[in-house]
Design a protein around this motif. Structure first.
Motif, PDB file in Angstrom:
ATOM      1  N   GLY A  41      35.793  40.844  49.715  1.00  0.00           N
ATOM      2  CA  GLY A  41      35.526  39.322  49.677  1.00  0.00           C
ATOM      3  C   GLY A  41      33.903  39.407  49.510  1.00  0.00           C
ATOM      4  N   VAL A  42      33.495  38.308  49.067  1.00  0.00           N
ATOM      5  CA  VAL A  42      32.039  37.857  48.658  1.00  0.00           C
ATOM      6  C   VAL A  42      31.556  37.586  50.045  1.00  0.00           C
ATOM      7  N   TYR A  43      30.118  37.857  50.181  1.00  0.00           N
ATOM      8  CA  TYR A  43      29.438  37.432  51.392  1.00  0.00           C
ATOM      9  C   TYR A  43      28.923  35.965  51.215  1.00  0.00           C
ATOM     10  N   LEU A  44      28.819  35.268  52.249  1.00  0.00           N
ATOM     11  CA  LEU A  44      28.429  34.033  52.107  1.00  0.00           C
ATOM     12  C   LEU A  44      27.076  33.564  51.195  1.00  0.00           C
ATOM     13  N   GLU A  45      26.314  34.409  51.193  1.00  0.00           N
ATOM     14  CA  GLU A  45      25.072  34.200  50.394  1.00  0.00           C
ATOM     15  C   GLU A  45      25.248  34.371  48.947  1.00  0.00           C
ATOM     16  N   HIS A  46      26.273  34.717  48.341  1.00  0.00           N
ATOM     17  CA  HIS A  46      26.551  34.918  46.875  1.00  0.00           C
ATOM     18  C   HIS A  46      27.702  34.040  46.669  1.00  0.00           C
ATOM     19  N   LEU A  47      28.184  33.234  47.683  1.00  0.00           N
ATOM     20  CA  LEU A  47      29.423  32.554  47.150  1.00  0.00           C
ATOM     21  C   LEU A  47      29.185  31.358  46.135  1.00  0.00           C
ATOM     22  N   VAL A  48      28.155  30.622  46.333  1.00  0.00           N
ATOM     23  CA  VAL A  48      28.153  29.498  45.611  1.00  0.00           C
ATOM     24  C   VAL A  48      27.825  29.893  44.114  1.00  0.00           C
ATOM     25  N   HIS A  49      27.011  30.930  43.837  1.00  0.00           N
ATOM     26  CA  HIS A  49      26.810  31.622  42.560  1.00  0.00           C
ATOM     27  C   HIS A  49      27.978  31.885  41.788  1.00  0.00           C
ATOM     28  N   LEU A  50      28.783  32.761  42.840  1.00  0.00           N
ATOM     29  CA  LEU A  50      30.111  33.135  42.199  1.00  0.00           C
ATOM     30  C   LEU A  50      30.890  31.930  42.024  1.00  0.00           C
TER      31      LEU A  50
ATOM     32  N   LYS B  25      45.168  43.393  33.587  1.00  0.00           N
ATOM     33  CA  LYS B  25      45.786  42.696  32.333  1.00  0.00           C
ATOM     34  C   LYS B  25      47.269  42.339  33.263  1.00  0.00           C
ATOM     35  N   PHE B  26      47.867  43.334  34.111  1.00  0.00           N
ATOM     36  CA  PHE B  26      49.202  43.115  34.475  1.00  0.00           C
ATOM     37  C   PHE B  26      49.087  41.848  35.409  1.00  0.00           C
ATOM     38  N   ILE B  27      47.999  41.515  36.344  1.00  0.00           N
ATOM     39  CA  ILE B  27      47.746  40.443  37.164  1.00  0.00           C
ATOM     40  C   ILE B  27      47.769  39.228  36.242  1.00  0.00           C
ATOM     41  N   ALA B  28      46.979  39.139  35.181  1.00  0.00           N
ATOM     42  CA  ALA B  28      46.880  37.828  34.455  1.00  0.00           C
ATOM     43  C   ALA B  28      47.963  37.533  33.850  1.00  0.00           C
ATOM     44  N   ASN B  29      48.895  38.607  33.691  1.00  0.00           N
ATOM     45  CA  ASN B  29      50.165  38.255  32.770  1.00  0.00           C
ATOM     46  C   ASN B  29      51.163  37.918  33.588  1.00  0.00           C
ATOM     47  N   ASN B  30      51.437  38.341  34.838  1.00  0.00           N
ATOM     48  CA  ASN B  30      52.566  38.155  35.795  1.00  0.00           C
ATOM     49  C   ASN B  30      52.220  37.237  37.050  1.00  0.00           C
ATOM     50  N   PHE B  31      51.269  36.786  37.215  1.00  0.00           N
ATOM     51  CA  PHE B  31      51.063  36.336  38.499  1.00  0.00           C
ATOM     52  C   PHE B  31      50.644  34.843  38.109  1.00  0.00           C
ATOM     53  N   SER B  32      51.154  33.915  39.130  1.00  0.00           N
ATOM     54  CA  SER B  32      50.505  32.229  38.993  1.00  0.00           C
ATOM     55  C   SER B  32      49.190  32.282  39.706  1.00  0.00           C
ATOM     56  N   TRP B  33      48.811  33.040  40.707  1.00  0.00           N
ATOM     57  CA  TRP B  33      47.798  32.875  41.572  1.00  0.00           C
ATOM     58  C   TRP B  33      46.970  34.049  41.758  1.00  0.00           C
ATOM     59  N   VAL B  34      45.941  34.023  42.139  1.00  0.00           N
ATOM     60  CA  VAL B  34      45.001  35.355  42.774  1.00  0.00           C
ATOM     61  C   VAL B  34      44.357  34.878  43.812  1.00  0.00           C
ATOM     62  N   HIS B  35      44.502  35.442  45.034  1.00  0.00           N
ATOM     63  CA  HIS B  35      43.793  34.746  46.297  1.00  0.00           C
ATOM     64  C   HIS B  35      42.576  35.649  46.603  1.00  0.00           C
ATOM     65  N   SER B  36      42.360  36.958  45.950  1.00  0.00           N
ATOM     66  CA  SER B  36      41.324  37.693  46.453  1.00  0.00           C
ATOM     67  C   SER B  36      40.198  38.010  45.297  1.00  0.00           C
ATOM     68  N   LEU B  37      40.098  36.922  44.561  1.00  0.00           N
ATOM     69  CA  LEU B  37      38.870  37.274  43.671  1.00  0.00           C
ATOM     70  C   LEU B  37      37.576  37.337  44.391  1.00  0.00           C
ATOM     71  N   ALA B  38      37.000  38.348  44.111  1.00  0.00           N
ATOM     72  CA  ALA B  38      35.462  38.544  44.716  1.00  0.00           C
ATOM     73  C   ALA B  38      34.285  38.921  43.807  1.00  0.00           C
ATOM     74  N   ASN B  39      34.395  38.932  42.595  1.00  0.00           N
ATOM     75  CA  ASN B  39      33.500  39.354  41.872  1.00  0.00           C
ATOM     76  C   ASN B  39      33.669  38.998  40.282  1.00  0.00           C
ATOM     77  N   SER B  40      32.625  38.567  39.483  1.00  0.00           N
ATOM     78  CA  SER B  40      32.327  37.763  38.500  1.00  0.00           C
ATOM     79  C   SER B  40      32.869  38.665  37.301  1.00  0.00           C
ATOM     80  N   LYS B  41      32.645  39.998  37.328  1.00  0.00           N
ATOM     81  CA  LYS B  41      33.202  40.822  36.413  1.00  0.00           C
ATOM     82  C   LYS B  41      34.850  40.995  36.192  1.00  0.00           C
ATOM     83  N   LEU B  42      35.437  40.921  37.396  1.00  0.00           N
ATOM     84  CA  LEU B  42      36.699  40.955  37.418  1.00  0.00           C
ATOM     85  C   LEU B  42      37.315  39.571  37.081  1.00  0.00           C
ATOM     86  N   ALA B  43      36.811  38.445  37.437  1.00  0.00           N
ATOM     87  CA  ALA B  43      36.847  37.083  36.794  1.00  0.00           C
ATOM     88  C   ALA B  43      37.092  37.221  35.250  1.00  0.00           C
TER      89      ALA B  43
END
Ligand SMILES: *Cc1c(COP(=O)(O)O)cnc(C)c1O
Length: 230
Positions: A138-147, A89-107
């Motif tokens: 970080g996501v492994y390459l084999e899961h990247l396209v799906h994510l 919640k804090f991240i979504a409310n206060n940041f313009s960018w997130v560089h470290s997204l690696a999973n769909s639940k957090l997305a």
């Protein structure tokens, strides 16, 4: 202290400009993000005084203090660290960018909070774990396209590109290899129709190699602020 931060930022801007020129990139196409983790408020203010407006933080707790204290300045904050569910919640409310997204639940969480905050879409990069290091996010390459396809569907997230933190290498040519790989992976996603324009790669010790391979955002801490006090 103040002067040394100013002179380091000026030197760094010059090195970035030189690298852009040397590797045939558009002048100004590489954006410098000053990473303030472990730095005190005074140091951040010195960076602001030297014209820096874009800052990155790895820890939400540290970011909270700085963002609150510096509210009067027109700053852009980038989150580059491990994302904990209870901090989304804090991240979504206060940041313009997130560089470290690696999973769909957090997305999903970030998307919901961003929607509720009534802000423009949150810019995100997917962090890729190129070398499958257990110590790194970080996501492994084999899961990247799906994510990437999943994140791309969220209307309050704007998927911009990829981020990676390769292992430190001391040889320039080897540094370049890792960054080149990330650039090629971005190309594959673009070929699938994803509209991506960002490569977040390169830190104090390897940003010139990253620029050579197409970095658009470089994340620099120590080369601006000196060693962090832990
Ligand atoms: C700390 C950090 C940086 C900055 O590293 P320096 O070596 O101090 O330039 C960049 N990216 C991430 C993800 C970091 O955690």
């Amino acid at each position: 202290m103040k002067n040394s931060i100013l002179s380091k930022i000026l030197q760094l801007r010059q090195r970035v400009r030189n690298a852009e020129y040397h590797y045939g990139k558009e002048p100004g196409s590489v954006q410098l993000i000053a990473i303030t983790k472990g730095q005190n408020l005074e140091s951040v203010k010195s960076a602001i005084a030297s014209g820096q407006r874009v800052f990155g933080e790895s820890y939400v707790q540290e970011a909270q203090e700085k963002i609150r204290a510096l509210q009067g300045f027109p700053l852009e904050w980038h989150f580059i660290g491990r994302i904990q569910t209870n901090k989304t919640k804090f991240i979504a409310n206060n940041f313009s960018w997130v560089h470290s997204l690696a999973n769909s639940k957090l997305a999903l969480k970030l998307n919901e909070y961003r929607k509720n905050a009534n802000l423009t879409p949150l810019n995100v990069c997917i962090q890729v774990n190129l070398q499958k290091e257990l110590s790194k996010e970080g996501v492994y390459l084999e899961h990247l396209v799906h994510l990437a396809k999943t994140i791309n569907k969220f209307s309050h997230l704007h998927l911009r590109g990829l981020m990676a933190i390769p292992k430190p290498e001391y040889q320039f040519s080897i540094q370049r290899e890792n960054f080149k790989e990330l650039h090629q992976i971005l190309g594959k996603l673009q070929a699938l129709g994803l509209q991506l324009d960002t490569l977040s790669m390169g830190m104090s010790e390897d940003f010139e190699a990253a620029i050579a391979e197409g970095a658009t955002l470089i994340r620099i801490g120590a080369a601006i602020f000196g060693k962090r006090d832990r």
